[in-house]
Design a protein around this motif. Structure first.
Motif: not given
Lengths: 411, 311
Positions: A232, A234-237, A240-241, A244, A283, A287, A289-290
């Motif tokens: 969660r 690393w990405t929102e999509r 990819r989620f 990963i 992570s 990370s 992203v978040r």
């Protein structure tokens, strides 16, 4: 051979055929459970696996007894896993039945199933002990997972089963993604929401059962929960989620199985879970992203921009600057000297910012709706945000304002 | 069977089982109502690392440091769950899953250290409990139940559970109105100035205390069953919180007695010379009672609901 050498040997698949098969099986298992767990997390049903995994215990004991009667030896992995799948399946259906047919909520249904099924398993275990059949010691490995002494045929079974689950997830990827994000649309496609949900839970069940021997029934749920929660960050999509999450699951399980090969006394499940937890913490921290660090950096950068801007505005209006952070920033940028007197660069920057702010203020007055829609509107130079035409227009409109202000100042 | 053997070997175990069931069962009502059933699950798992840590720090198997360690671990886990939930923006269940499995795994590895220290604690014990080992050798007849000096010789875990039960009942009585509000209508409770967060935290602290006190005797699985099954059963039988509390207490306490009796004497009744896990049997009995309630409860049972739909 030192511990580190044997660990590195296992990591590079140089610790013998058996260890290599066990580790690759663990990696496939981790990938499958990471992927399935990712969809289950999106469906907000992560803890259903908790009910399933605890519900395997009576099945494992039944499988053992069946093995004793049919084959003379209870330690047949296929029979044990078949028993586990049977009672875990009953547990899964029970959770759904309780949720659908009584006023009890899902968490209560999960708690009921996990505790009573496990308790039934405890009762059956004591029955088994009193029968004094051979090979019972093998059963304790099912609690916390144990790869030491695992036969290569068993490891192969686990690897193949996990690979099959991973392939099914891959095949149904699109359908599951729809199920998680657009339930109505998923319902209108061929398979239907209910059937997709059942397929997802069945795959979850498969992962839990396959993972029993490696990770153990108490901790196998970690394999389906920690990787997606880590992913969660690393990405929102979803495209990819899920990969990963699968990668994190595979990496953690592989490393854990290798570690366990070098430290056979330690329960494999605990090692895998702690490595997964370490991956989760990493992570969470780093990370881009978040992650916490990047959030902290973003906050710092924002704070700096605000302080610099306010400080330069204060310079332009000849107001005192009291905030220590602002003072420090201005001095560091060379906008003011040590005694807080503005430098040449400071004056020109202050004039620029003041002009910018005046334009922003005018724009906000003229276009309140757009200003409302645009977040942080006044923190960037205006010509980076608005079109050149708009800025030029504002410039010409600002002139009378300036004149008025100058007149007001003179009066 | 003679009275003294019953009193010396079975009675203390029955007391342990039913007292553990009672304190967990009462608190479970609020967990079930607040949709926090699995908090009991999470807390009873993280008790393990706490106990091991308490042992490793003090080097003794005294119950006090272990209980403090377990309480500490429970609070840490609650904080961590909240942290993971907020930072990861995931549902509480997933956050729980991350935290309690990791802490349990850490506890399992820490256990290896206790083996090195020459003391045997093990995971099976943590899960299954050790109900049958309670003994009360001082007892010699029914009259001893009224003699304080002999009652005082009951196992310390029994006495501890008596104290915890009193604390739990006092807590529920003292905060009855607040607990009721935050369970049924947390938003309204907030407008009345009752912080649902504060009461919720107090509740979790009490859950941790009960879990730790019961854990040692009956193991974590029975603790989870007792947090959930009696309360769920009572919830199917009534809409009134006060009635629900009393019913859940009755169900919990009697599951403790019936479960033990079945486990210790049941196999003999059908001709087997053995006994089965008492903690397991108590949870199974509680589960069976819940199944009966789910099917036959007067208003909320499946049969009554079907009939209502048809009418």
């Amino acid at each position: 051979m030192t511990f580190l050498e044997s660990f590195l040997g296992a990591l590079t698949l140089n610790a013998g055929y058996n260890t290599a098969v066990v580790s690759i099986g663990a990696a496939l298992l981790g990938a499958a459970s990471g992927a399935v767990g990712a969809f289950v997390l999106l469906r907000k049903r992560s803890l259903v696996s908790d009910a399933m995994s605890h519900a395997t215990l009576p099945g494992v004991v039944i499988g053992f007894l069946a093995g004793v009667w049919l084959l003379g030896d209870g330690r047949s992995l296929p029979l044990l896993l078949a028993g586990a799948a049977l009672t875990a399946g009953i547990g899964m259906i029970s959770v759904d039945w309780i949720k659908a047919n009584t006023r009890l909520t899902e968490d209560t249904a999960i708690g009921t199933v996990l505790s009573t099924f496990f308790a039934l398993g405890m009762v059956l275990l004591t029955v088994l002990q009193s029968l004094a059949t051979a090979g019972q010691a093998g059963l304790s490995g099912f609690l916390l997972g144990s790869t030491s002494g695992m036969l290569s045929s068993e490891a192969m079974t686990i690897a193949i089963a996990a690979g099959v689950v991973a392939l099914i997830v891959l095949a149904l990827f699109k359908e599951f993604a729809l199920l998680c994000f657009d339930e109505d649309f998923a319902g209108s496609t061929g398979l239907g929401v209910r059937r997709l949900d059942i397929a997802l839970l069945t795959l979850l069940l498969a992962v839990v059962v396959i993972g029993l021997k490696t990770v153990g029934l108490v901790l196998v749920i970690a394999l389906t929960i920690i990787p997606p929660v880590a992913a969660r960050f690393w990405t929102e999509r979803v495209s990819r989620f899920v990969p990963i999450s699968a990668a994190i699951g595979a990496a953690g399980s592989y490393a854990g199985a290798c570690l366990s090969a070098s430290a056979p006394d330690l329960p494999t499940g605990a090692l895998i879970v702690l490595i997964l937890f370490a991956l989760f913490v990493i992570s969470m921290l780093v990370s881009p992203v978040r992650g916490l660090l990047s959030a902290l950096l973003r906050h710092r950068r924002f704070q700096k921009i605000v302080h610099l801007r306010q400080g330069l505005l204060a310079v332009a209006h000849d107001e005192p600057i009291l905030e220590p952070i602002t003072r420090k920033l201005l001095i560091r940028r060379g906008y003011v000297s040590g005694d807080m007197r503005p430098t040449e660069a400071g004056w020109s920057a202050a004039r620029r910012i003041d002009r910018d702010q005046a334009l922003w203020n005018l724009w906000r007055e003229e276009y309140p709706d757009e200003a409302h829609a645009l977040a942080d509107w006044s923190l960037k130079p205006i010509d980076e945000v608005l079109s050149p035409d708009m800025v030029a227009d504002l410039e010409t409109r600002l002139a009378p304002h300036d004149a008025a202000r100058a007149a007001g100042g003179a009066a | 069977m003679s009275a003294d053997i019953f009193l010396q070997f079975d009675f203390p175990s029955i007391l342990l089982g039913s007292l553990a069931a009672l304190c967990c069962g009462l608190l479970g009502n609020f967990l079930v109502l607040r949709r926090q059933s699995l908090m009991g699950d999470a807390i009873s798992h993280v008790v393990l690392p706490g106990i091991v840590l308490g042992f490793l720090i003090t080097g003794t198997v005294d119950s006090l440091p272990m209980m403090l360690g377990a309480g500490f671990a429970a609070l840490v886990s609650v904080g961590l769950i909240e942290l993971v939930r907020r930072l990861g923006k995931v549902e509480p269940g997933a956050a729980m899953g991350v935290v309690f499995t990791s802490m349990f795994a850490a506890g399992v590895l820490l256990l290896e250290q206790t083996g090195a220290a020459g003391v045997h604690l093990d995971v099976e014990h943590a899960l299954y409990g050790n109900l049958e080992s309670a003994i009360w050798l001082e007892a010699s007849g029914w009259g001893d139940l009224l003699r304080p000096e002999i009652l005082a010789a009951l196992p310390v875990s029994v006495l501890r559970l008596v104290v915890v039960n009193m604390a739990v009942i006092a807590f529920i009585l003292a905060f009855y109105k607040e607990l009721k509000l935050v369970s049924f209508d947390p938003l309204f409770a907030d407008t009345l100035g009752i912080s649902s967060r504060f009461v919720g935290t107090l509740l979790i602290v009490m859950v941790a205390v009960a879990a730790v006190a019961a854990f040692d005797a009956v193991g974590s699985i029975l603790v989870i069953a007792m947090f959930i099954c009696p309360a769920a059963t009572a919830r199917l039988l009534t809409d009134r919180l006060s009635t629900q509390l009393i019913l859940s207490g009755i169900v919990a306490f009697s599951s403790g007695i019936v479960g033990y009796v079945f486990a210790a004497f049941g196999p003999a009744w059908i001709g087997y010379d053995m006994s089965v896990s008492a903690a397991g049997m108590i949870a199974v009995v509680a589960g069976i009672i819940q199944v009966v309630a789910m099917i036959f409860a007067p208003r909320y049972g499946v049969i009554a609901r079907r009939r209502l739909q048809r009418a």
